[in-house]
Design a protein around this motif. Structure first.
Motif, mmCIF file in Angstrom:
data_model
loop_
_atom_site.group_PDB
_atom_site.id
_atom_site.type_symbol
_atom_site.label_atom_id
_atom_site.label_comp_id
_atom_site.label_asym_id
_atom_site.label_seq_id
_atom_site.Cartn_x
_atom_site.Cartn_y
_atom_site.Cartn_z
ATOM 1 N N GLY A 223 68.771 -14.808 -77.301
ATOM 2 C CA GLY A 223 69.626 -15.492 -78.326
ATOM 3 C C GLY A 223 70.449 -16.862 -77.853
ATOM 4 O O GLY A 223 71.193 -17.492 -78.388
ATOM 5 N N SER A 224 70.382 -17.103 -76.600
ATOM 6 C CA SER A 224 71.134 -17.944 -75.955
ATOM 7 C C SER A 224 70.187 -19.433 -75.980
ATOM 8 O O SER A 224 69.115 -19.558 -75.757
ATOM 9 C CB SER A 224 71.183 -17.721 -74.234
ATOM 10 N N ALA A 225 70.936 -20.624 -76.517
ATOM 11 C CA ALA A 225 70.420 -21.851 -77.157
ATOM 12 C C ALA A 225 70.449 -22.812 -75.814
ATOM 13 O O ALA A 225 69.657 -23.739 -76.074
ATOM 14 C CB ALA A 225 71.278 -22.279 -78.335
ATOM 15 N N ALA A 226 70.960 -22.548 -74.575
ATOM 16 C CA ALA A 226 71.037 -23.647 -73.628
ATOM 17 C C ALA A 226 71.207 -22.905 -72.371
ATOM 18 O O ALA A 226 71.540 -21.684 -72.229
ATOM 19 C CB ALA A 226 72.069 -24.455 -73.934
ATOM 20 N N THR A 227 70.865 -23.512 -71.323
ATOM 21 C CA THR A 227 70.824 -22.934 -69.934
ATOM 22 C C THR A 227 71.379 -24.444 -69.001
ATOM 23 O O THR A 227 71.071 -25.410 -69.351
ATOM 24 C CB THR A 227 69.666 -22.264 -69.398
ATOM 25 N N PHE A 228 71.806 -23.803 -67.923
ATOM 26 C CA PHE A 228 72.393 -24.890 -67.051
ATOM 27 C C PHE A 228 71.283 -24.930 -65.610
ATOM 28 O O PHE A 228 71.283 -23.914 -65.106
ATOM 29 C CB PHE A 228 73.806 -24.653 -66.373
ATOM 30 N N GLY A 229 70.928 -25.971 -65.323
ATOM 31 C CA GLY A 229 70.009 -26.367 -64.234
ATOM 32 C C GLY A 229 70.782 -27.231 -63.333
ATOM 33 O O GLY A 229 71.914 -27.930 -63.460
ATOM 34 N N MET A 230 70.182 -27.472 -62.113
ATOM 35 C CA MET A 230 70.804 -28.403 -61.070
ATOM 36 C C MET A 230 69.925 -29.460 -60.617
ATOM 37 O O MET A 230 68.590 -29.164 -60.557
ATOM 38 C CB MET A 230 71.441 -27.548 -60.162
#
Length: 256
Positions: A223-230
């Motif tokens: 259910g997580s709608a976004a994620t952080f990349g680098m």
């Protein structure tokens, strides 16, 4: 099945629909370094997060507004999330509640940013002032909480996300530090429960560090709608190269 979630649309990006949104931070201390970082990120992020707490003139509102305008111009329509992460939550700046609210309101009213991050555990009146100012300008609010000491129990994680939602956040975000694989499962199960039983807004959840990498990759399943990349240097423990992250997310999205 999850509840009906109200997606957040910023420029041409919709958070809360389809594949997870990839957010990439830029952390330069000077305009010159920020320009180089944004050039490297171009085409690799759905949303760019400006970590204002790294900026050498974060206490100068005129300089901050000018820099946000320069970033927006360089990004050419890619949404900009402005974040002042305080030392209490792993950031680079120590700032009192009034100054924090003044800075974040200045960013929300700058006309250059699409979203602002609000640490929901700051003074309640400061948070409410930021939310009201942002919404008055059509700027979305990401309410956030970062726990570097460990992973709270599932019910506490859910409670924090519900509190963010009750404050009027458009997106609710929590990041926790795992001490075991069981902690990672706790975060993912809390995400699932929030998404299925309580959420009306998109969620962003993650378990940090090496143990938690799976949550950054597979959070959408729960259910997580976004994620952080680098791109280059990570701004938080466990971030993955944005290009590698997109490849994996596309596989998971197609499989789902």
């Amino acid at each position: 099945m999850g509840r009906t979630i109200t997606p957040v649309r910023v420029a041409d990006v919709t958070i809360g629909e389809g594949a997870p949104t990839i957010i990439v931070p830029v952390t330069g201390r000077t305009p010159e370094v920020l320009r180089e970082q944004v050039a490297a990120v171009a085409g690799r992020a759905d949303v760019v997060e400006w970590r204002v707490d790294f900026f050498h003139a974060a206490d100068d509102h005129d300089a901050v507004r000018a820099q946000s305008a320069a970033l927006a111009e360089q990004l050419q329509g890619t949404p900009l999330l402005a974040t002042c992460r305080t030392s209490d939550e792993g950031g680079e700046i120590e700032i009192d509640d009034d100054a924090y609210a003044d800075l974040t309101v200045a960013l929300a009213e700058s006309g250059s940013v699409h979203l602002v991050d609000v640490e929901y555990r700051r003074d309640r009146s400061a948070v409410e002032r930021i939310v009201a100012a942002a919404h008055a300008r059509g700027v979305a609010v990401v309410a956030s909480n970062h726990d570097f000491d460990g992973t709270p129990p599932k019910d506490e994680i859910v409670a924090r996300l519900r509190q963010m939602q009750d404050l009027g956040a458009d997106i609710c975000k929590i990041a926790v530090m795992p001490r075991s694989t069981g902690d990672v499962l706790t975060l993912l199960d809390a995400t699932r429960t929030m998404h299925e039983e309580y959420a009306e807004r998109p969620l962003i959840t993650m378990s940090m560090g090496g143990l938690g990498v799976v949550s950054r990759i597979a959070g959408q399943v729960f259910g997580s709608a976004a994620t952080f990349g680098m791109v280059g240097t990570a701004s938080a423990p466990g971030q993955i190269d944005a290009d590698e992250l997109r490849s994996v997310l596309e596989v998971l999205h197609r499989a789902g």
